[in-house]
Design a protein around this motif. Structure first.
Motif, PDB file in Angstrom:
ATOM      1  N   ASN A 160      17.657 132.971 -24.167  1.00  0.00           N
ATOM      2  CA  ASN A 160      16.310 133.342 -24.569  1.00  0.00           C
ATOM      3  C   ASN A 160      15.513 132.047 -24.669  1.00  0.00           C
ATOM      4  OD1 ASN A 160      14.291 135.130 -25.240  1.00  0.00           O
ATOM      5  ND2 ASN A 160      14.687 134.947 -27.428  1.00  0.00           N
ATOM      6  N   LEU A 161      14.642 131.790 -23.654  1.00  0.00           N
ATOM      7  CA  LEU A 161      13.955 130.507 -23.573  1.00  0.00           C
ATOM      8  C   LEU A 161      12.566 130.594 -24.196  1.00  0.00           C
ATOM      9  CD1 LEU A 161      14.923 129.547 -19.902  1.00  0.00           C
ATOM     10  CD2 LEU A 161      15.991 128.774 -22.033  1.00  0.00           C
ATOM     11  N   HIS A 189      24.686 126.896 -18.763  1.00  0.00           N
ATOM     12  CA  HIS A 189      25.268 127.935 -19.615  1.00  0.00           C
ATOM     13  C   HIS A 189      26.389 128.686 -18.906  1.00  0.00           C
ATOM     14  CE1 HIS A 189      25.288 131.075 -22.732  1.00  0.00           C
ATOM     15  NE2 HIS A 189      25.435 131.916 -21.732  1.00  0.00           N
ATOM     16  N   LEU A 190      26.197 128.939 -17.607  1.00  0.00           N
ATOM     17  CA  LEU A 190      27.146 129.803 -16.898  1.00  0.00           C
ATOM     18  C   LEU A 190      28.371 129.045 -16.392  1.00  0.00           C
ATOM     19  CD1 LEU A 190      24.584 131.962 -14.864  1.00  0.00           C
ATOM     20  CD2 LEU A 190      25.921 132.694 -16.847  1.00  0.00           C
ATOM     21  N   THR A 230      16.199 122.738 -23.986  1.00  0.00           N
ATOM     22  CA  THR A 230      17.501 122.078 -23.841  1.00  0.00           C
ATOM     23  C   THR A 230      18.190 121.962 -25.196  1.00  0.00           C
ATOM     24  OG1 THR A 230      16.529 120.790 -22.059  1.00  0.00           O
ATOM     25  CG2 THR A 230      18.644 120.056 -22.871  1.00  0.00           C
ATOM     26  N   ALA A 231      17.391 121.595 -26.217  1.00  0.00           N
ATOM     27  CA  ALA A 231      17.967 121.457 -27.557  1.00  0.00           C
ATOM     28  C   ALA A 231      18.429 122.811 -28.090  1.00  0.00           C
ATOM     29  CB  ALA A 231      16.936 120.834 -28.492  1.00  0.00           C
ATOM     30  N   ILE A 232      17.609 123.851 -27.867  1.00  0.00           N
ATOM     31  CA  ILE A 232      17.959 125.200 -28.330  1.00  0.00           C
ATOM     32  C   ILE A 232      19.272 125.660 -27.706  1.00  0.00           C
ATOM     33  CG2 ILE A 232      17.334 127.633 -28.027  1.00  0.00           C
ATOM     34  CD1 ILE A 232      14.456 126.863 -28.488  1.00  0.00           C
ATOM     35  N   CYS A 233      19.420 125.367 -26.398  1.00  0.00           N
ATOM     36  CA  CYS A 233      20.621 125.822 -25.695  1.00  0.00           C
ATOM     37  C   CYS A 233      21.816 124.894 -25.937  1.00  0.00           C
ATOM     38  CB  CYS A 233      20.353 125.913 -24.195  1.00  0.00           C
ATOM     39  SG  CYS A 233      19.043 127.072 -23.773  1.00  0.00           S
ATOM     40  N   GLY A 234      21.563 123.728 -26.537  1.00  0.00           N
ATOM     41  CA  GLY A 234      22.667 122.829 -26.871  1.00  0.00           C
ATOM     42  C   GLY A 234      23.146 121.963 -25.723  1.00  0.00           C
TER      43      GLY A 234
END
Lengths: 301, 300
Positions: free
Chosen positions: A72-73, A123-124, A149-153
């Motif tokens: 969720n971006l 992610h994938l 990028t930070a949200i997704c780690g």
């Protein structure tokens, strides 16, 4: 009951702009977003959201987000909103190229915008299998891509203290730069070749730009849409020629690398020819999107 | 017991009582459980598909109440109920809904809820005070645990499923930024189709559509197994006819009647609150057990 009638009023307003079915869904998503935000701070009311939507603003900017695969971006004007067509081919690419922690790859995404393509691949793909970089000319895009990028780690150690050893993580670094500047690679500290180069460059020809839906034309960055930034005419293919030049002259792509570029409706054949003739990538395949439009050209040597 | 010695008599009587209790236990508990195998579906959760039937807006209002009845029941039983999708009407009703209920034996307990539920009452919108009859169709599907992957090799293969997006997008791509996340799956061998559009995320819609598809195919498989079973006696409860009227909720008479087991209970409100529903579920479970036992005897 009073709020029920208020909703009915908003629904009928929205229906006049979007049609009943879309209006019903979008109103529901707005209410959902408000419920989820209510624990933090309530930024706006449903009526304000509907008014913004009626003025033509994209739903994604109003809600501040857009799902992209399982991610969720964040979405924020004027950065290009990730499209379902892009989501679809990125998922497909994640199965077409299969890196692993023992055979890690590097990836460069040109005109990265929100960073959606490299972030979904990070992610994938398995942990520690990819180091990704993205370049965009717009500082708003780079800012948003960094937040995503930070949200997704997937931030790189220099952005933030690493939580674990970097070699076991996938990373993505967004970089502010102009890919049409011949020296951009050196200036950006990027070291070709890359195993995978992806791009969803601006591809809308000038003559189509003026008749775009207002929610696109009036709210999304023209630098992310206009295919020929320096010209009032043109076929919208300027960026593909630039990318081909980078591949041919700067050894952008590894010998066994894969180049995947999104194209506009009706452009696939022309882009295929540019990649074969100018980028010297003889093997090309065209992927269709879920609406059966030729959407991606995939090229290898 | 004919023994002249009173001590022996009382000993024999004690022993007889003891043996009778044991015998009754064997006849009522051990025997049936030996004859009737343990339920092969005890581990399954359930997916409830609710559809408004005859009666227009009154039917969709009753659907909202039926849906609450099941979610309340789930709370009482310690199950997890999630409304996967619902399409509400402009009048506060629900045209159709899918509710996922997870927990032990959920499918076994709820499967007899499949069928047409009928409500008789004066709708809130009725000015002349006439009693209307409306219906809601309930379909209870077995829910296979979501293992994270879309395919369940026991039920279908990926190349048997056609995945389609539902609306045209013109040129698409950068030209269009309207949310288009609706997905339709078609299982080609059976012709089963599932559409899902409630989520903004195409990924989520797709995942949920596969969840429903797996449940429908599992249901089909179980139904086939029942039909194929040797010498199966078509009992009232295990009837496969889902268009059958199974229960009436009569508000003026404050009475709920299950037509299959002929059970009538007063207090509609307690049934709609989930608690009263348990009496019907127990009655139906017992009826099913009795049917299985009878079937077992007949095939001995």
């Amino acid at each position: 009951m009073r709020s029920h009638y208020a909703h009915l009023g908003l629904l009928s307003q929205l229906s006049s702009a979007l049609g009943h079915e879309s209006a019903r869904l979008e109103l529901r998503w707005m209410m959902q977003a408000l419920r989820e935000a209510s624990n933090r701070q309530r930024g706006s009311s449903l009526a304000e959201m509907v008014a913004r939507r009626m003025s033509g603003e994209p739903l994604q900017y109003i809600l501040g987000s857009q799902p992209f695969g399982p991610l969720n971006l964040l979405a924020r004007s004027p950065v290009l909103i990730p499209r379902p067509e892009t989501e679809h081919w990125t998922m497909r690419l994640s199965e077409y190229v299969t890196p692993s922690a023992s055979r890690p790859i590097s990836l460069l995404d040109l005109c990265t915008g929100s960073g959606c393509i490299p972030l979904l691949l990070c992610h994938l793909w398995p942990s520690g299998s990819v180091r990704a970089f993205g370049v965009d000319i717009a500082s708003e895009a780079i800012q948003l891509a960094s937040e995503n990028t930070a949200i997704c780690g997937f931030h790189t150690p220099s952005d933030n203290p690493p939580s674990q050893s970097p070699s076991f993580r996938n990373t993505f670094r967004p970089i502010l730069s102009d890919i049409r500047d011949p020296t951009f690679l050196r200036k950006s500290g990027l070291y070709p070749p890359f195993h995978v180069v992806t791009s969803n460059p601006p591809y809308i020809p000038r003559r189509e730009y003026d008749s775009l839906p207002p929610s696109v034309r009036d709210f999304e960055d023209r630098r992310a849409l206009l295919g020929d930034p320096d010209s009032e005419q043109g076929d919208g293919l300027t960026f593909y020629r630039d990318i081909a030049r980078l591949v041919a002259n700067e050894k952008l792509l590894a010998d066994d690398g894969v180049l995947a570029v999104e194209v506009g409706k009706g452009q696939a054949k022309d882009v295929e020819r540019i990649l074969q003739d100018q980028a010297k990538l003889p093997k090309t395949t065209i992927w269709r999107d879920p609406w059966l439009i030729e959407r991606v050209v995939v090229a290898t040597r | 017991m004919q023994d002249p010695d009173p001590t022996m008599q009382s000993l024999a009587r004690e022993e007889q009582d003891d043996l009778l209790t044991k015998l009754t236990g064997l006849a009522e508990k051990t025997f049936p459980s030996l004859l009737v195998p343990p339920s092969p579906t005890a581990h399954l959760s359930a997916m409830l598909e609710l559809k408004a039937g005859v009666g227009g807006s009154e039917s969709s209002l009753f659907l909202t109440e039926i849906m609450r009845m099941y979610t309340r029941l789930a709370q009482m039983m310690g199950w997890q109920a999630v409304v996967v999708t619902n399409s509400t009407t402009d009048h506060g009703g629900t045209k159709d809904a899918v509710v996922e209920i997870k927990g032990e034996k959920v499918y076994d307990m709820l499967r007899w809820e499949s069928g047409v539920h009928r409500v008789q009452r004066v709708p809130a919108t009725e000015v002349n005070g006439r009693v209307h009859t409306s219906t809601v169709a309930v379909l209870v599907l077995p829910l296979v645990e979501d293992k994270g992957s879309e395919v369940d090799e026991d039920l279908f293969k990926m190349d048997e499923v056609r995945i389609e997006v539902m609306r045209a997008r013109g040129a698409g791509g950068q030209h269009v930024n309207k949310t288009e996340s609706a997905v339709r799956l078609t299982h080609i061998p059976t012709g089963i189709t599932v559409s899902m559009q409630d989520e903004r995320s195409q990924h989520q819609n797709r995942r949920r559509a596969f969840l429903v598809l797996r449940a429908r195919l599992m249901d089909r498989k179980l139904t086939e197994e029942v039909t194929n079973r040797r010498d199966v006696r078509r009992s009232l409860v295990s009837s496969v006819d889902r268009s059958e009227k199974i229960r009436t909720y009569n508000f003026p008479q404050d009475r709920v009647t299950d037509h299959r087991i002929g059970l009538s209970l007063r207090n509609v409100a307690s049934v709609m609150d989930g608690g009263g529903l348990q009496d019907f579920l127990d009655g139906l479970a017992k009826k099913h057990q009795d049917d299985l036992l009878e079937e077992a005897f007949n095939t001995l």
